[in-house]
Design a protein around this motif. Structure first.
Motif, PDB file in Angstrom:
ATOM      1  N   SER A 147      77.782 -29.852 -35.349  1.00 27.51           N
ATOM      2  CA  SER A 147      76.725 -29.109 -34.656  1.00 27.51           C
ATOM      3  C   SER A 147      76.693 -27.613 -34.980  1.00 27.51           C
ATOM      4  CB  SER A 147      76.896 -29.274 -33.144  1.00 27.51           C
ATOM      5  OG  SER A 147      78.070 -28.592 -32.695  1.00 27.51           O
ATOM      6  N   ASN A 148      77.857 -27.066 -35.358  1.00 29.43           N
ATOM      7  CA  ASN A 148      77.998 -25.611 -35.518  1.00 29.43           C
ATOM      8  C   ASN A 148      77.671 -24.867 -34.225  1.00 29.43           C
ATOM      9  OD1 ASN A 148      79.092 -25.134 -38.004  1.00 29.43           O
ATOM     10  ND2 ASN A 148      77.148 -24.773 -39.050  1.00 29.43           N
ATOM     11  N   SER A 149      77.721 -25.581 -33.108  1.00 24.88           N
ATOM     12  CA  SER A 149      77.383 -25.010 -31.810  1.00 24.88           C
ATOM     13  C   SER A 149      78.491 -24.085 -31.316  1.00 24.88           C
ATOM     14  CB  SER A 149      77.166 -26.140 -30.798  1.00 24.88           C
ATOM     15  OG  SER A 149      77.256 -25.665 -29.477  1.00 24.88           O
ATOM     16  N   LEU A 150      78.099 -22.933 -30.817  1.00 33.23           N
ATOM     17  CA  LEU A 150      79.072 -21.999 -30.260  1.00 33.23           C
ATOM     18  C   LEU A 150      79.760 -22.610 -29.039  1.00 33.23           C
ATOM     19  CD1 LEU A 150      80.388 -19.215 -30.282  1.00 33.23           C
ATOM     20  CD2 LEU A 150      78.480 -18.375 -28.884  1.00 33.23           C
ATOM     21  N   TYR A 151      79.014 -23.394 -28.259  1.00 28.62           N
ATOM     22  CA  TYR A 151      79.600 -24.062 -27.097  1.00 28.62           C
ATOM     23  C   TYR A 151      80.754 -24.970 -27.510  1.00 28.62           C
ATOM     24  CZ  TYR A 151      80.230 -27.474 -23.379  1.00 28.62           C
ATOM     25  OH  TYR A 151      80.792 -28.297 -22.427  1.00 28.62           O
ATOM     26  N   ASP A 152      80.529 -25.790 -28.541  1.00 24.41           N
ATOM     27  CA  ASP A 152      81.585 -26.692 -29.011  1.00 24.41           C
ATOM     28  C   ASP A 152      82.766 -25.905 -29.569  1.00 24.41           C
ATOM     29  OD1 ASP A 152      80.294 -29.069 -28.304  1.00 24.41           O
ATOM     30  OD2 ASP A 152      79.164 -29.110 -30.171  1.00 24.41           O
ATOM     31  N   ALA A 153      82.465 -24.786 -30.243  1.00 20.45           N
ATOM     32  CA  ALA A 153      83.537 -23.947 -30.787  1.00 20.45           C
ATOM     33  C   ALA A 153      84.385 -23.363 -29.661  1.00 20.45           C
ATOM     34  CB  ALA A 153      82.939 -22.824 -31.634  1.00 20.45           C
ATOM     35  N   LEU A 154      83.728 -22.873 -28.614  1.00 19.13           N
ATOM     36  CA  LEU A 154      84.459 -22.296 -27.489  1.00 19.13           C
ATOM     37  C   LEU A 154      85.234 -23.364 -26.726  1.00 19.13           C
ATOM     38  CD1 LEU A 154      81.834 -19.729 -26.119  1.00 19.13           C
ATOM     39  CD2 LEU A 154      83.906 -19.253 -27.458  1.00 19.13           C
ATOM     40  N   ALA A 155      84.638 -24.564 -26.597  1.00 18.23           N
ATOM     41  CA  ALA A 155      85.329 -25.660 -25.925  1.00 18.23           C
ATOM     42  C   ALA A 155      86.573 -26.071 -26.711  1.00 18.23           C
ATOM     43  CB  ALA A 155      84.386 -26.849 -25.759  1.00 18.23           C
ATOM     44  N   TRP A 156      86.466 -26.147 -28.040  1.00 16.38           N
ATOM     45  CA  TRP A 156      87.626 -26.427 -28.896  1.00 16.38           C
ATOM     46  C   TRP A 156      88.692 -25.360 -28.680  1.00 16.38           C
ATOM     47  CZ3 TRP A 156      91.346 -27.986 -32.041  1.00 16.38           C
ATOM     48  CH2 TRP A 156      91.934 -27.080 -32.926  1.00 16.38           C
ATOM     49  N   ASN A 157      88.286 -24.092 -28.705  1.00 22.91           N
ATOM     50  CA  ASN A 157      89.242 -22.997 -28.521  1.00 22.91           C
ATOM     51  C   ASN A 157      89.942 -23.090 -27.171  1.00 22.91           C
ATOM     52  OD1 ASN A 157      89.224 -20.416 -30.552  1.00 22.91           O
ATOM     53  ND2 ASN A 157      87.332 -21.563 -30.726  1.00 22.91           N
ATOM     54  N   ALA A 158      89.168 -23.391 -26.130  1.00 25.36           N
ATOM     55  CA  ALA A 158      89.745 -23.461 -24.786  1.00 25.36           C
ATOM     56  C   ALA A 158      90.756 -24.593 -24.666  1.00 25.36           C
ATOM     57  CB  ALA A 158      88.625 -23.632 -23.759  1.00 25.36           C
ATOM     58  N   MET A 159      90.403 -25.771 -25.188  1.00 23.73           N
ATOM     59  CA  MET A 159      91.306 -26.917 -25.062  1.00 23.73           C
ATOM     60  C   MET A 159      92.522 -26.776 -25.975  1.00 23.73           C
ATOM     61  SD  MET A 159      89.879 -28.394 -22.640  1.00 23.73           S
ATOM     62  CE  MET A 159      91.079 -29.715 -22.511  1.00 23.73           C
ATOM     63  N   ALA A 160      92.326 -26.194 -27.154  1.00 20.97           N
ATOM     64  CA  ALA A 160      93.466 -25.961 -28.054  1.00 20.97           C
ATOM     65  C   ALA A 160      94.419 -24.928 -27.452  1.00 20.97           C
ATOM     66  CB  ALA A 160      92.969 -25.503 -29.424  1.00 20.97           C
ATOM     67  N   THR A 161      93.853 -23.930 -26.782  1.00 24.43           N
ATOM     68  CA  THR A 161      94.682 -22.943 -26.088  1.00 24.43           C
ATOM     69  C   THR A 161      95.469 -23.605 -24.964  1.00 24.43           C
ATOM     70  OG1 THR A 161      93.128 -21.142 -26.577  1.00 24.43           O
ATOM     71  CG2 THR A 161      94.658 -20.808 -24.746  1.00 24.43           C
ATOM     72  N   LEU A 162      94.794 -24.467 -24.204  1.00 27.52           N
ATOM     73  CA  LEU A 162      95.463 -25.174 -23.107  1.00 27.52           C
ATOM     74  C   LEU A 162      96.606 -26.037 -23.631  1.00 27.52           C
ATOM     75  CD1 LEU A 162      95.543 -25.849 -20.098  1.00 27.52           C
ATOM     76  CD2 LEU A 162      93.863 -27.653 -20.528  1.00 27.52           C
ATOM     77  N   ALA A 163      96.363 -26.740 -24.738  1.00 33.12           N
ATOM     78  CA  ALA A 163      97.421 -27.559 -25.336  1.00 33.12           C
ATOM     79  C   ALA A 163      98.613 -26.698 -25.733  1.00 33.12           C
ATOM     80  CB  ALA A 163      96.873 -28.309 -26.551  1.00 33.12           C
ATOM     81  N   THR A 164      98.320 -25.527 -26.294  1.00 34.80           N
ATOM     82  CA  THR A 164      99.390 -24.624 -26.725  1.00 34.80           C
ATOM     83  C   THR A 164     100.157 -24.065 -25.539  1.00 34.80           C
ATOM     84  OG1 THR A 164      98.094 -24.016 -28.683  1.00 34.80           O
ATOM     85  CG2 THR A 164      99.891 -22.548 -28.079  1.00 34.80           C
ATOM     86  N   LEU A 165      99.468 -23.846 -24.429  1.00 33.90           N
ATOM     87  CA  LEU A 165     100.148 -23.354 -23.230  1.00 33.90           C
ATOM     88  C   LEU A 165     101.141 -24.390 -22.695  1.00 33.90           C
ATOM     89  CD1 LEU A 165      97.196 -21.591 -21.367  1.00 33.90           C
ATOM     90  CD2 LEU A 165      99.203 -20.493 -22.387  1.00 33.90           C
ATOM     91  N   PHE A 166     100.822 -25.655 -22.889  1.00 29.90           N
ATOM     92  CA  PHE A 166     101.768 -26.696 -22.485  1.00 29.90           C
ATOM     93  C   PHE A 166     102.930 -26.795 -23.478  1.00 29.90           C
ATOM     94  CE2 PHE A 166      98.421 -28.427 -19.692  1.00 29.90           C
ATOM     95  CZ  PHE A 166      99.180 -28.727 -18.575  1.00 29.90           C
ATOM     96  N   ARG A 167     102.612 -26.771 -24.760  1.00 31.88           N
ATOM     97  CA  ARG A 167     103.664 -26.861 -25.788  1.00 31.88           C
ATOM     98  C   ARG A 167     103.325 -25.919 -26.926  1.00 31.88           C
ATOM     99  NH1 ARG A 167     107.368 -31.078 -25.301  1.00 31.88           N
ATOM    100  NH2 ARG A 167     108.107 -30.432 -27.338  1.00 31.88           N
ATOM    101  N   ILE A 168     104.285 -25.095 -27.316  1.00 30.86           N
ATOM    102  CA  ILE A 168     104.057 -24.086 -28.350  1.00 30.86           C
ATOM    103  C   ILE A 168     103.660 -24.720 -29.681  1.00 30.86           C
ATOM    104  CG2 ILE A 168     106.514 -24.066 -28.995  1.00 30.86           C
ATOM    105  CD1 ILE A 168     104.001 -21.113 -29.078  1.00 30.86           C
ATOM    106  N   GLU A 169     104.050 -25.988 -29.878  1.00 25.62           N
ATOM    107  CA  GLU A 169     103.689 -26.675 -31.122  1.00 25.62           C
ATOM    108  C   GLU A 169     102.174 -26.767 -31.307  1.00 25.62           C
ATOM    109  OE1 GLU A 169     105.746 -27.711 -28.837  1.00 25.62           O
ATOM    110  OE2 GLU A 169     107.573 -28.612 -29.671  1.00 25.62           O
TER     111      GLU A 169
END
Length: 211
Positions: A147-169
């Protein structure tokens, strides 16, 4: 479908935790002790117990806001995370081209995964939150590729950040996976570079703030 999968996941997690109520693994003792210190306002002590504090901080927050015991608060996170994982998995399968039958089969495979469900669900571990956030990050990343959608990009960033907050890997996936944008054949190199920047916007901002 995702809602049904989430309800099934929550029900399974609740039942397995109920069957093993009172059990706590050795790593769980560390997270619980760290959460205890956080709930008492002893931030330095909490960090000295475990220095990647997000999981313990959430446990402490739920404990303080709901009055639940620390162990029960940790189990709430597990139930919620497994529900999100169960909801996200069929969506990930759909993004990869799987039909309705394959999507539902993926949920059944998850529920039937004995090591995960029988052994890990009762444990107090960060992996529950990490896996849920990681699966959802992949869903949004795959959507963004199309989609190249900014919404999807921000959602990816948010969830990837959340995953990293749980585990540094999680930072490894956060950093490397967006480069898949360059495998898209129907986009100009300039478009792929812009997409890469969008997919790494949180990392770029964080780096700038740290400099």
């Amino acid at each position: 479908q995702a809602l049904l999968a989430a309800l099934i996941g929550a029900a399974v997690a609740t039942w397995i935790i109920f069957l093993n109520h009172g059990y706590i693994n050795s790593d769980g003792l560390v997270y619980i002790e760290s959460a205890k210190q956080f709930s008492l306002g002893n931030w330095q002590q909490g960090l000295s117990v475990y220095n990647w504090p997000f999981y313990s901080f959430i446990i402490a927050t739920i404990h303080q806001t709901t009055g639940l015991g620390l162990l029960d608060a940790a189990h709430v996170i597990t139930i919620f995370a497994f529900a999100l994982l169960a909801a996200g998995l069929p969506l990930l399968v759909r993004e990869l081209g799987g039909n309705h039958r394959v999507q539902m089969f993926s949920v059944l495979m998850l529920i039937g995964a004995t090591p995960l469900v029988g052994n890990y669900l009762p444990m107090v571990i960060r992996d529950h939150g990490f896996l849920a956030a990681h699966v959802w990050s992949l869903v949004f990343l795959l959507r963004f590729f199309r989609s190249n959608s900014l919404y999807d990009a921000l959602a990816w960033n948010a969830m990837a950040t959340l995953a990293t907050l749980f585990r540094i890997e999680g930072i490894v996936y956060f950093t490397i996976l967006p480069f898949i944008t360059f495998l898209r054949k129907n986009y100009h190199i300039k478009e792929n570079i812009i997409a890469l920047v969008k997919a790494n916007v949180f990392l770029i901002i964080s780096t700038i703030l740290l400099i």
